[in-house]
Design a protein around this motif. Structure first.
Motif, mmCIF file in Angstrom:
data_model
loop_
_atom_site.group_PDB
_atom_site.id
_atom_site.type_symbol
_atom_site.label_atom_id
_atom_site.label_comp_id
_atom_site.label_asym_id
_atom_site.label_seq_id
_atom_site.Cartn_x
_atom_site.Cartn_y
_atom_site.Cartn_z
ATOM 1 N N MET A 1 -81.000 -31.390 21.140
ATOM 2 C CA MET A 1 -82.343 -31.922 20.962
ATOM 3 C C MET A 1 -82.902 -32.276 22.337
ATOM 4 O O MET A 1 -82.221 -32.890 23.147
ATOM 5 C CB MET A 1 -82.286 -33.166 20.072
ATOM 6 N N ASP A 2 -84.122 -31.900 22.564
ATOM 7 C CA ASP A 2 -84.780 -32.274 23.810
ATOM 8 C C ASP A 2 -85.850 -33.327 23.518
ATOM 9 O O ASP A 2 -86.066 -33.713 22.364
ATOM 10 C CB ASP A 2 -85.373 -31.050 24.513
ATOM 11 N N ASP A 3 -86.499 -33.807 24.578
ATOM 12 C CA ASP A 3 -87.508 -34.851 24.413
ATOM 13 C C ASP A 3 -88.659 -34.417 23.510
ATOM 14 O O ASP A 3 -89.168 -35.207 22.725
ATOM 15 C CB ASP A 3 -88.058 -35.290 25.773
ATOM 16 N N ARG A 4 -89.053 -33.158 23.616
ATOM 17 C CA ARG A 4 -90.157 -32.654 22.786
ATOM 18 C C ARG A 4 -89.822 -32.792 21.306
ATOM 19 O O ARG A 4 -90.629 -33.269 20.508
ATOM 20 C CB ARG A 4 -90.455 -31.194 23.151
ATOM 21 N N GLU A 5 -88.605 -32.391 20.941
ATOM 22 C CA GLU A 5 -88.174 -32.508 19.544
ATOM 23 C C GLU A 5 -88.070 -33.976 19.128
ATOM 24 O O GLU A 5 -88.422 -34.332 18.002
ATOM 25 C CB GLU A 5 -86.818 -31.836 19.350
ATOM 26 N N PHE A 6 -87.580 -34.818 20.035
ATOM 27 C CA PHE A 6 -87.484 -36.241 19.735
ATOM 28 C C PHE A 6 -88.854 -36.808 19.373
ATOM 29 O O PHE A 6 -89.008 -37.479 18.354
ATOM 30 C CB PHE A 6 -86.906 -37.008 20.940
ATOM 31 N N TRP A 7 -89.858 -36.542 20.215
ATOM 32 C CA TRP A 7 -91.190 -37.100 19.969
ATOM 33 C C TRP A 7 -91.784 -36.539 18.678
ATOM 34 O O TRP A 7 -92.479 -37.267 17.952
ATOM 35 C CB TRP A 7 -92.107 -36.861 21.161
ATOM 36 N N ALA A 8 -91.521 -35.293 18.379
ATOM 37 C CA ALA A 8 -91.998 -34.720 17.112
ATOM 38 C C ALA A 8 -91.366 -35.451 15.928
ATOM 39 O O ALA A 8 -92.044 -35.737 14.934
ATOM 40 C CB ALA A 8 -91.702 -33.229 17.055
ATOM 41 N N LEU A 9 -90.104 -35.774 16.033
ATOM 42 C CA LEU A 9 -89.431 -36.508 14.964
ATOM 43 C C LEU A 9 -90.001 -37.924 14.827
ATOM 44 O O LEU A 9 -90.260 -38.386 13.721
ATOM 45 C CB LEU A 9 -87.925 -36.572 15.217
ATOM 46 N N VAL A 10 -90.203 -38.601 15.939
ATOM 47 C CA VAL A 10 -90.747 -39.968 15.896
ATOM 48 C C VAL A 10 -92.096 -39.976 15.185
ATOM 49 O O VAL A 10 -92.413 -40.907 14.447
ATOM 50 C CB VAL A 10 -90.848 -40.574 17.312
ATOM 51 N N SER A 11 -92.850 -38.920 15.364
ATOM 52 C CA SER A 11 -94.176 -38.866 14.738
ATOM 53 C C SER A 11 -94.098 -38.808 13.215
ATOM 54 O O SER A 11 -95.113 -39.021 12.541
ATOM 55 C CB SER A 11 -94.980 -37.675 15.280
ATOM 56 N N LEU A 12 -92.906 -38.557 12.655
ATOM 57 C CA LEU A 12 -92.755 -38.522 11.203
ATOM 58 C C LEU A 12 -92.780 -39.913 10.577
ATOM 59 O O LEU A 12 -93.013 -40.047 9.381
ATOM 60 C CB LEU A 12 -91.450 -37.817 10.816
ATOM 61 N N ALA A 13 -92.511 -40.942 11.365
ATOM 62 C CA ALA A 13 -92.583 -42.311 10.835
ATOM 63 C C ALA A 13 -94.044 -42.621 10.553
ATOM 64 O O ALA A 13 -94.918 -42.374 11.386
ATOM 65 C CB ALA A 13 -92.004 -43.309 11.839
ATOM 66 N N ARG A 14 -94.311 -43.125 9.365
ATOM 67 C CA ARG A 14 -95.694 -43.423 8.976
ATOM 68 C C ARG A 14 -96.223 -44.592 9.799
ATOM 69 O O ARG A 14 -95.613 -45.637 9.877
ATOM 70 C CB ARG A 14 -95.761 -43.756 7.489
ATOM 71 N N ARG A 15 -97.381 -44.399 10.421
ATOM 72 C CA ARG A 15 -97.996 -45.449 11.220
ATOM 73 C C ARG A 15 -99.350 -45.880 10.663
ATOM 74 O O ARG A 15 -99.942 -46.807 11.166
ATOM 75 C CB ARG A 15 -98.189 -44.961 12.644
ATOM 76 N N ASP A 16 -99.839 -45.185 9.694
ATOM 77 C CA ASP A 16 -101.157 -45.512 9.163
ATOM 78 C C ASP A 16 -101.070 -45.522 7.648
ATOM 79 O O ASP A 16 -101.070 -44.451 7.040
ATOM 80 C CB ASP A 16 -102.188 -44.486 9.627
ATOM 81 N N PRO A 17 -100.938 -46.679 7.009
ATOM 82 C CA PRO A 17 -100.955 -47.995 7.638
ATOM 83 C C PRO A 17 -99.731 -48.185 8.530
ATOM 84 O O PRO A 17 -98.783 -47.419 8.438
ATOM 85 C CB PRO A 17 -100.910 -48.958 6.457
ATOM 86 N N PRO A 18 -99.776 -49.215 9.395
ATOM 87 C CA PRO A 18 -98.660 -49.420 10.317
ATOM 88 C C PRO A 18 -97.320 -49.490 9.584
ATOM 89 O O PRO A 18 -97.254 -49.905 8.427
ATOM 90 C CB PRO A 18 -98.983 -50.768 10.973
ATOM 91 N N ALA A 19 -96.296 -49.098 10.280
ATOM 92 C CA ALA A 19 -94.952 -49.095 9.708
ATOM 93 C C ALA A 19 -94.498 -50.528 9.463
ATOM 94 O O ALA A 19 -93.996 -51.190 10.348
ATOM 95 C CB ALA A 19 -93.999 -48.378 10.657
ATOM 96 N N THR A 20 -94.726 -51.014 8.246
ATOM 97 C CA THR A 20 -94.444 -52.418 7.959
ATOM 98 C C THR A 20 -93.153 -52.626 7.192
ATOM 99 O O THR A 20 -92.787 -53.752 6.926
ATOM 100 C CB THR A 20 -95.595 -53.054 7.160
#
Length: 149
Positions: A1-20
């Motif tokens: 896994m490289d940084d690009r893949e890492f950031w793509a994965l992080v974007s899967l966490a729901r932020r809208d609404p914020p991750a509560t």
């Protein structure tokens, strides 16, 4: 896994609404679980490195948005996790301009703690075994000696 893949994965966490709550991280955990043990550990190692790089006294001096008081060690860790959760652009902008740390990390900081457990949960769900992986760097507050000199 490289940084690009890492950031793509992080974007899967729901932020809208914020991750509560932890459920907001379920899509990320599920995708990691599909990728297997090696990638789960790689995700954890990249996360640890990013949190380690944010472990700096200049960021820790940022007062809590809620209380105006200095951050505790745990709160500072959760604020750093919130910066990572905000995405690559936010993370890089904070590294370039430490004054952005408070505004980037303040929203959802306590809830970002769940990001710290995503790899563990994905691993345990996949394997049925206890998570024992130790990353090459420690992300606990004060672990980065260059950030506190």
């Amino acid at each position: 896994m490289d940084d690009r893949e890492f950031w793509a994965l992080v974007s899967l966490a729901r932020r809208d609404p914020p991750a509560t709550d932890q459920a907001a991280f379920a899509p990320l955990e599920e995708e990691l679980g599909r990728r297997g043990e090696a990638e789960i550990k790689q995700f954890e190692d990249i996360l640890a490195r990013l949190l380690y790089d944010l472990d700096r006294a200049e960021f820790a001096a940022t007062p809590s948005a809620a209380t105006g008081l200095p951050l505790s060690s745990d709160s500072f860790l959760y604020h750093r996790a919130a910066v990572v959760l905000a995405g690559e652009q936010a993370y890089r902008s904070v590294l370039e301009d430490p004054e952005k740390f408070g505004s980037c990390a303040g929203v959802g900081a306590p809830e970002a703690e769940f990001l710290l457990y995503v790899a563990q949960h994905a691993y345990e769900s996949l394997t049925g075994k206890e998570w024992e992986h130790v990353s090459p760097v420690d992300y606990e507050t004060g672990s980065n000696p260059a950030g506190w000199s």
